[in-house]
Design a protein around this motif. Sequence first.
Motif, mmCIF file in Angstrom:
data_model
loop_
_atom_site.group_PDB
_atom_site.id
_atom_site.type_symbol
_atom_site.label_atom_id
_atom_site.label_comp_id
_atom_site.label_asym_id
_atom_site.label_seq_id
_atom_site.Cartn_x
_atom_site.Cartn_y
_atom_site.Cartn_z
ATOM 1 N N UNK C 287 57.376 80.391 63.556
ATOM 2 C CA UNK C 287 56.054 80.241 63.648
ATOM 3 C C UNK C 287 55.534 79.440 62.492
ATOM 4 N N UNK C 288 56.081 79.653 61.361
ATOM 5 C CA UNK C 288 55.634 78.912 60.165
ATOM 6 C C UNK C 288 55.807 77.525 60.213
ATOM 7 N N UNK C 289 57.180 77.207 60.483
ATOM 8 C CA UNK C 289 57.695 75.867 60.797
ATOM 9 C C UNK C 289 57.075 75.249 61.804
ATOM 10 N N UNK C 290 56.832 75.634 62.998
ATOM 11 C CA UNK C 290 56.016 75.197 64.105
ATOM 12 C C UNK C 290 54.496 74.748 63.581
ATOM 13 N N UNK C 291 53.966 75.738 62.838
ATOM 14 C CA UNK C 291 52.555 75.148 62.523
ATOM 15 C C UNK C 291 52.627 74.280 61.612
ATOM 16 N N UNK C 292 53.507 74.435 60.521
ATOM 17 C CA UNK C 292 53.548 73.442 59.459
ATOM 18 C C UNK C 292 54.088 71.991 60.099
ATOM 19 N N UNK C 293 54.674 72.036 60.910
ATOM 20 C CA UNK C 293 55.080 70.462 61.562
ATOM 21 C C UNK C 293 54.018 70.100 62.111
ATOM 22 N N UNK C 294 52.838 70.912 62.660
ATOM 23 C CA UNK C 294 51.756 70.295 63.278
ATOM 24 C C UNK C 294 50.641 70.140 62.218
ATOM 25 N N UNK C 295 51.024 70.388 60.886
ATOM 26 C CA UNK C 295 49.828 70.228 60.007
ATOM 27 C C UNK C 295 48.983 71.387 60.014
ATOM 28 N N UNK C 296 49.253 72.526 60.465
ATOM 29 C CA UNK C 296 48.299 73.695 60.391
ATOM 30 C C UNK C 296 48.761 74.788 59.387
ATOM 31 N N UNK C 297 47.955 75.559 59.390
ATOM 32 C CA UNK C 297 48.416 76.870 58.481
ATOM 33 C C UNK C 297 47.853 78.025 59.285
ATOM 34 N N UNK C 298 48.749 78.920 59.668
ATOM 35 C CA UNK C 298 48.414 80.180 60.461
ATOM 36 C C UNK C 298 48.640 81.483 59.730
ATOM 37 N N UNK C 299 48.579 82.553 60.501
ATOM 38 C CA UNK C 299 49.234 83.780 60.093
ATOM 39 C C UNK C 299 48.718 84.315 58.959
ATOM 40 N N UNK C 300 48.999 85.260 58.261
ATOM 41 C CA UNK C 300 48.236 86.117 57.102
ATOM 42 C C UNK C 300 47.995 85.243 56.258
ATOM 43 N N UNK C 301 46.843 85.103 55.434
ATOM 44 C CA UNK C 301 46.286 84.157 54.620
ATOM 45 C C UNK C 301 46.478 84.725 53.196
ATOM 46 N N UNK C 302 46.261 83.829 52.204
ATOM 47 C CA UNK C 302 46.122 84.498 50.895
ATOM 48 C C UNK C 302 44.897 85.640 50.723
ATOM 49 N N UNK C 303 43.968 85.412 51.648
ATOM 50 C CA UNK C 303 42.877 86.372 51.599
ATOM 51 C C UNK C 303 43.612 88.092 52.094
ATOM 52 N N UNK C 304 44.620 87.864 52.806
ATOM 53 C CA UNK C 304 45.221 89.112 53.455
ATOM 54 C C UNK C 304 46.140 89.695 52.298
ATOM 55 N N UNK C 305 46.732 88.726 51.565
ATOM 56 C CA UNK C 305 47.565 89.257 50.273
ATOM 57 C C UNK C 305 46.705 89.771 49.124
ATOM 58 N N UNK C 306 45.391 89.042 49.016
ATOM 59 C CA UNK C 306 44.550 89.772 48.143
ATOM 60 C C UNK C 306 43.982 91.073 48.387
ATOM 61 N N UNK C 307 43.644 91.212 49.697
ATOM 62 C CA UNK C 307 43.239 92.403 50.361
ATOM 63 C C UNK C 307 44.109 93.421 50.166
ATOM 64 N N UNK C 308 45.571 93.191 50.455
ATOM 65 C CA UNK C 308 46.580 94.114 50.271
ATOM 66 C C UNK C 308 46.705 94.565 48.792
ATOM 67 N N UNK C 309 46.615 93.611 48.166
ATOM 68 C CA UNK C 309 46.641 94.141 46.518
ATOM 69 C C UNK C 309 45.539 95.113 46.044
ATOM 70 N N UNK C 310 44.164 94.807 46.751
ATOM 71 C CA UNK C 310 43.003 95.582 46.243
ATOM 72 C C UNK C 310 43.331 96.974 46.930
ATOM 73 N N UNK C 311 43.758 97.308 48.094
ATOM 74 C CA UNK C 311 43.782 98.313 48.629
ATOM 75 C C UNK C 311 45.008 99.321 48.079
ATOM 76 N N UNK C 312 46.181 98.354 47.716
ATOM 77 C CA UNK C 312 47.144 99.128 47.159
ATOM 78 C C UNK C 312 46.736 99.615 45.554
ATOM 79 N N UNK C 313 45.855 98.987 44.901
ATOM 80 C CA UNK C 313 45.524 99.464 43.661
ATOM 81 C C UNK C 313 44.514 100.763 43.775
ATOM 82 N N UNK C 314 43.666 100.643 44.878
ATOM 83 C CA UNK C 314 42.850 101.862 45.339
ATOM 84 C C UNK C 314 44.015 102.941 45.667
ATOM 85 N N UNK C 315 45.113 102.692 46.269
ATOM 86 C CA UNK C 315 45.855 103.832 47.021
ATOM 87 C C UNK C 315 46.702 104.355 45.664
#
Lengths: 337, 337, 337, 337
Positions: C287-315
Amino acid sequence: MHETLGVAVIGTGRMGADHVRRIHEMISGARVAAVVDIDAERAKRIADGIEGCTAYTDPATAMAAPTVDAVLIASPGPAHEAALLTAFDRDLPVLCEKPLTPDAASALRVLEAEQRLGHRRVQVGFMRRYDAEYLRLKSLLADGGLGRPLMLHNRHRNASTPPGFTNAMLINDSVVHEMDVTRWLLDQEITAVTVLRPTPSGNAPEGLDDPQFVIFETDGGALVDVEINVNCRFGYQVQAEVVCERGTARIGEAHSLLTNAEGRWGGTIARDFVERFEEAYDREVQSWVNATRRGEVEGPSAWDGYAAAAVCEAGVRAQSEGRRVAVEMIERPALYR
Amino acid sequence: MHETLGVAVIGTGRMGADHVRRIHEMISGARVAAVVDIDAERAKRIADGIEGCTAYTDPATAMAAPTVDAVLIASPGPAHEAALLTAFDRDLPVLCEKPLTPDAASALRVLEAEQRLGHRRVQVGFMRRYDAEYLRLKSLLADGGLGRPLMLHNRHRNASTPPGFTNAMLINDSVVHEMDVTRWLLDQEITAVTVLRPTPSGNAPEGLDDPQFVIFETDGGALVDVEINVNCRFGYQVQAEVVCERGTARIGEAHSLLTNAEGRWGGTIARDFVERFEEAYDREVQSWVNATRRGEVEGPSAWDGYAAAAVCEAGVRAQSEGRRVAVEMIERPALYR
Amino acid sequence: MHETLGVAVIGTGRMGADHVRRIHEMISGARVAAVVDIDAERAKRIADGIEGCTAYTDPATAMAAPTVDAVLIASPGPAHEAALLTAFDRDLPVLCEKPLTPDAASALRVLEAEQRLGHRRVQVGFMRRYDAEYLRLKSLLADGGLGRPLMLHNRHRNASTPPGFTNAMLINDSVVHEMDVTRWLLDQEITAVTVLRPTPSGNAPEGLDDPQFVIFETDGGALVDVEINVNCRFGYQVQAEVVCERGTARIGEAHSLLTNAEGRWGGTIARDFVERFEEAYDREVQSWVNATRRGEVEGPSAWDGYAAAAVCEAGVRAQSEGRRVAVEMIERPALYR
Amino acid sequence: MHETLGVAVIGTGRMGADHVRRIHEMISGARVAAVVDIDAERAKRIADGIEGCTAYTDPATAMAAPTVDAVLIASPGPAHEAALLTAFDRDLPVLCEKPLTPDAASALRVLEAEQRLGHRRVQVGFMRRYDAEYLRLKSLLADGGLGRPLMLHNRHRNASTPPGFTNAMLINDSVVHEMDVTRWLLDQEITAVTVLRPTPSGNAPEGLDDPQFVIFETDGGALVDVEINVNCRFGYQVQAEVVCERGTARIGEAHSLLTNAEGRWGGTIARDFVERFEEAYDREVQSWVNATRRGEVEGPSAWDGYAAAAVCEAGVRAQSEGRRVAVEMIERPALYR
């Protein structure tokens, strides 16, 4: 009839002893008034444990006792005909363990005797009709939402057979249940039987072709197959799937307790028919007692016992001759319509 | 051979177009170098959407193109023989959609041509061999823990058939999958076929007896039954249960998403074979591409295609004549052992 | 960008080596153009097996290679930030294995850098979003037929933990998946975390409280619980049940092959996350390869990575302090809305 | 005591009338000797249908009748204490529907009275202990093969609530079953209760927060959670999964009849607790009758009734105050050890 139904239990082998215990401990409105066994010691030992219960060696004497209101026949098949005719003489209600009698000719004599009596007296012990799952399946079919039944697939698996189990017993003792289930679920008569045999399992004892694959045709045009597989090692399993015009319905998956352990999810398979059908036996006998106390006769009739005997005879012939055999039956008498 | 395998796809109907899309978007190490269809417009429309892909109306011309390393035949069955022989002339690896050819005689000619070539070139498109569930079942049987297989029960259900679907198509297009599955799972040849027919469903179109019940015997002594039920209304369902000496194994329950809603628990049934077997097609084509790039030929062979044709012929005869028909096949040539 | 996407894989440990193999053998439209590892020998050994692949010890040098179109970061978490910033400098698309970075502060720096770039470049490797069962569950929820989600019950079970596994790792490496699944399935942010601990299992290694029970509250008012149980012995099992207003939906029962054997019916449980989620990894990278070849970015974003980190810290704080801890996060930047 | 146990049924509302029918038709060894209701008409109407049954409006008068050997209390909770104390005065065996009494203080008075009597007389109507699935789960845990229980997950779902159902009733009438199940299955006392509330379902009636999520801690260190969800629309569903050190065990999937129809596979969900637990009620009452006839008292004791009341009080406080509340209980008296 007494307020509490006095039952004479004839035969105190495995099934008979189990019925004595059941009536004594579980069944509402009935008590064991008499037990009968040619082994007098055995009968006495059982009677001694139950207040108001007398031991006999002769069925007729037991049936003549004033405490006896009804008869449960659990003696070996060859003894059934005589016991049934004696009960008819006294006009006593009977719950007769399967088979009604060991062959179609003797079953026919019972049928004729009951017709002379002018009313039904016998319930035959096809206990699957009292199993909660089969009842749900029957009710779903009656409902009609899935359309007309076209096929019925059955699996009948036993962990192992006792010594001396023969190909004929495979039909007469095991597949006979699917014969009755087919007739009852579909409300159709079986018209022909074919028996196919793959190379036997390495677990099949000498002289037994196990497993076998039995095919019934019915007068309603349905096709029924039975995997009969009685040395399958893994447990006792009875499954049925009805294929109807708009859907299918299946019973026999035992999903009540699921575990995850040692790399596997799943559950246990019943060890034997007692574990699988214990509640069906309870319900069967309670249902017989309740109907009897109301002065009624319900459940599988002598006709069902005769039909099973006729289909069994065709089945054994189909098995030994390796070909499709048509079932021969008399026309259904008015009493059983 | 090019670093990226150049594939000519012959036939751009439903299956062909689907394979074009698959190779273009999903498959690693291959590209669509040519598409062939007698409908030139249609071929061109498809080729235009893919860089480096040329449209042809003649298979031989396409196979001669320098960009073409391998051939995927998805044209109608009667066109397969000619395409296969052309591919053999060029010694090109072929993935040939089922059937190999429409009858045993033509399949035999293909077998002989491939033998003259001296090495295998054809993989036949029996995609169930690439389905994850069938693969698990195959692997469990190979493992041997359950003992020798004795019986195989199959259910093959379609929601409905397209107009013009005939009894012969029921065997040739539908049951053919169970023929191949039987041969592959059990590693045994089918020796006889019997076809039984209950009274047809009210949903069966005029002229089609639906459902039917097909029985295979194998040279290993196993017994195989197939419920083929192609207007069942409720969805597309393929199930298989192998009964072995010490246990059984079953696939085809689609339990991945369970809901509780409106008084019912359960899940959805696939709508059609595409939904059910989409990943099997992906795996089939990827597997073919990978083997081809390694210079190997794997998967169902021309022999499997021939055997299916021979069993189908027996099946259609068994169906129309209402009797057990023995399968006639040549001895297995050395190339396919 | 090349017609076939040239990927630099950074880190060749378990996950990295697996991604190299995946891209090389399974993924359509991409090839491994570079592998990077501080262990030069190891990198070279891997690169030697792949045509056109070069080994590097420095991520920046690899990213500068003209054959490299995109970056897959599979190095240890502490190395992610530098690699991400380098990729941003070259405006290269990135698939970054979880975690985005090891803590919320560094994740925030990555967020800010990507915002300065002005467009999304990063997909974070939360692969459960690509699992077929989770996708079906997500689609069912999106459909809305069951009403609004009220609760989400999760089970996350591992057979055993590697040496040195700590309570913090239980949150950061294991429960982090349920954090992402919660945010994605419900489309809600997690606002507070509570961690409850029963008396540990006798199988829990010294110093690890196992199992634990984690509760999330969300800004949409949903309540989420997670059984995290990582020395359960019986296998790897991930289950989720969403409770909605008019029904529930559940995934994670692995019912594809059912056996009857040795007194039990059922199936096998996956051994580990690779077996359970292998196809999800394939789908994620494709899915990443296909989106990248179309010039797009999809899927979990850096925001999702940041949110996970913030929730982990609280956890982790909730876990060590034995109380409910509110999650602290910045407002969601426009780029990620 | 009479050969057939004469039972006085106190209260002839829904539960009482059902017990009258049950004893009259289903239970072996007992009969309905008296029915008591403040509505004299109603009591008489019921008594008239049963031979040898007398109607009363006053429990004490009924208990004094020479035909009465035992008492079944099915009146509203606030009337239980007086009826129990009267039964103690006459030393009559009692089956008391839950709750034992409406609060811990009154339950304590009953406990003390029974202790003064010097022997147990009361069985409390926690019927889940008689459900076949719960019994199998209990037996599996007792077996010990899965190791020590660590967690217990419960789902308790009702299609809808009657008018006037309050948050306190959610604890006292519904969750009380999981309180008893927890104590019985784990053989541990509950030491603290926490109640969490997501945003209520749109189906929750005004004033009821539905669903809720209840957490118990036990003196054995186990953690127990309960999804209580009483307007879920789809049916009545009770599920339990025990998580042990080496495996888990789960009950409550109702898999007895599976259908394929209209694009879905699955089965029906019970409509209400009567359908789900009907056989448990039968088994409960039969078990009480059998023990009573043997002169024994078994099953849930007054102590279990008291403990449930104490945990309910903590639960209601935890619910209204939004915090963890410790359970306060007296030490277990010798009579109940």
